[in-house]
Design a protein around this motif. Structure first.
Motif, short mmCIF file in Angstrom:
data_model
loop_
_atom_site.label_atom_id
_atom_site.label_comp_id
_atom_site.label_asym_id
_atom_site.label_seq_id
_atom_site.Cartn_x
_atom_site.Cartn_y
_atom_site.Cartn_z
N CYS A 1 91.10 24.08 33.49
CA CYS A 1 91.21 22.70 33.97
C CYS A 1 90.10 22.31 35.16
O CYS A 1 90.10 21.30 35.86
CB CYS A 1 92.62 22.30 34.59
N MET A 2 88.98 22.89 35.26
CA MET A 2 88.10 22.94 36.33
C MET A 2 86.92 22.17 35.90
O MET A 2 86.39 21.37 36.45
CB MET A 2 87.69 24.27 36.99
N ALA A 3 86.69 22.40 34.65
CA ALA A 3 85.25 21.59 34.07
C ALA A 3 85.71 20.91 32.92
O ALA A 3 84.67 20.64 32.11
CB ALA A 3 84.13 22.59 33.99
N GLY A 4 86.93 20.59 32.63
CA GLY A 4 87.16 20.31 31.25
C GLY A 4 86.65 21.32 30.16
O GLY A 4 85.92 22.23 30.56
N SER A 5 86.80 21.53 28.97
CA SER A 5 85.91 22.45 28.20
C SER A 5 84.45 22.52 28.06
O SER A 5 83.99 23.27 27.65
CB SER A 5 86.84 22.75 26.96
N ALA B 1 94.82 20.50 28.62
CA ALA B 1 96.13 20.85 28.19
C ALA B 1 95.92 22.02 27.09
O ALA B 1 96.58 23.12 27.35
CB ALA B 1 96.66 19.92 26.97
N ALA B 2 94.66 21.95 26.44
CA ALA B 2 94.32 23.19 25.90
C ALA B 2 94.25 24.53 26.51
O ALA B 2 94.58 25.42 26.23
CB ALA B 2 93.21 23.11 24.64
N ASP B 3 93.62 24.43 27.73
CA ASP B 3 93.20 25.36 28.41
C ASP B 3 94.64 25.97 29.04
O ASP B 3 95.03 27.16 29.36
CB ASP B 3 92.37 24.98 29.72
#
Length: 243
Positions: free
Chosen positions: A13-17, A99-101
């Motif tokens: 959640c830090m840089a989006g993917s 959410a995926a992360d």
């Protein structure tokens, strides 16, 4: 608490993917907010107001210690799986990549058990709301200052007393069912680990650290707590700061 940052193995959640700083800031501002991740066991403004009152009330030190046992719960693995899945779905509405992360992070093993192992040395447990709220409160306060050092056991114990008094007096958490207590606790634990991991990852990037500090402060304000107006001492949180 640096022990928690080791749990966050992914750049969750830090840089989006896709590595976008704007996506990171959006997720931290919304995805970590109480209203998205944490269930409404207690009205956040009511609880936050009561916590502020406790911080401001000197006579609290002479009152009997709160009954921490009312805030304990018996965890269920089945409920935990359902809770974590629900956290992913709440996050998906705000940030599908985040959410995926989270989903990948949860798939690595029982994150709540790993947090429990990490916080045991400072005398905290994952199956009591007073312990969990104290951990979140300290971690969030430190994050607004760009720090995640592990503090002394006595300090965590002092904030635990403050948290227990507020949670008991606000009514909702202490009287909640086992399932609701577990959902509340596990949401705070996940949020705490994410905050701690974010601070650790941002230590070499001053711009990102400013994002993290601002986002955590915004999330805390949504819970009724202005971390900038608190300082921490051996006796717990006291009025101060104002930065």
């Amino acid at each position: 608490m640096k022990r928690l940052s080791m749990i966050i193995a992914l750049a969750v959640c830090m840089a989006g993917s896709g590595g976008s700083g704007a996506a990171a800031e959006q997720f931290m501002s919304d995805g970590w907010s109480w209203t998205i991740l944490v269930p409404s066991v207690a009205q956040t403004d009511v609880l936050g107001t009561h916590l502020r009152d406790i911080v401001n009330e000197d006579k609290r030190r002479s009152t009997p210690p709160p009954d921490v046992s009312r805030l304990g719960y018996t965890p269920s693995k089945a409920r935990r799986s359902a809770n974590l899945a629900a956290f992913v779905e709440r996050t998906r509405a705000v940030d599908p990549n985040g959410a995926a992360d989270l989903q990948r992070l949860f798939a690595e093993g029982d994150i709540i058990e790993r947090i429990g192992t990490a916080i045991a040395p400072v005398g905290l447990r994952t199956d009591n709301l007073a312990d969990v709220y104290a951990l979140w409160w300290i971690t969030a306060w430190q994050a607004t200052r760009g720090d995640n050092d592990t503090l002394g056991r006595d300090l965590y114990a002092a904030v635990r007393v403050q948290a227990a008094r507020a949670l008991n007096d606000s009514g909702g958490p202490a009287s909640a069912s086992n399932a609701r207590k577990q959902e509340f606790a596990e949401a705070l634990l996940v949020q705490t680990a994410l905050i701690d991991g974010a601070v650790e990852q941002a230590k070499r990037d001053s711009a990102r650290m400013r994002q993290v500090r601002a986002a955590v402060r915004k999330g805390a304000l949504a819970m009724g707590l202005d971390m900038a107006r608190m300082e921490i001492t051996g006796g717990g949180f006291v009025p101060g700061g104002g930065r």
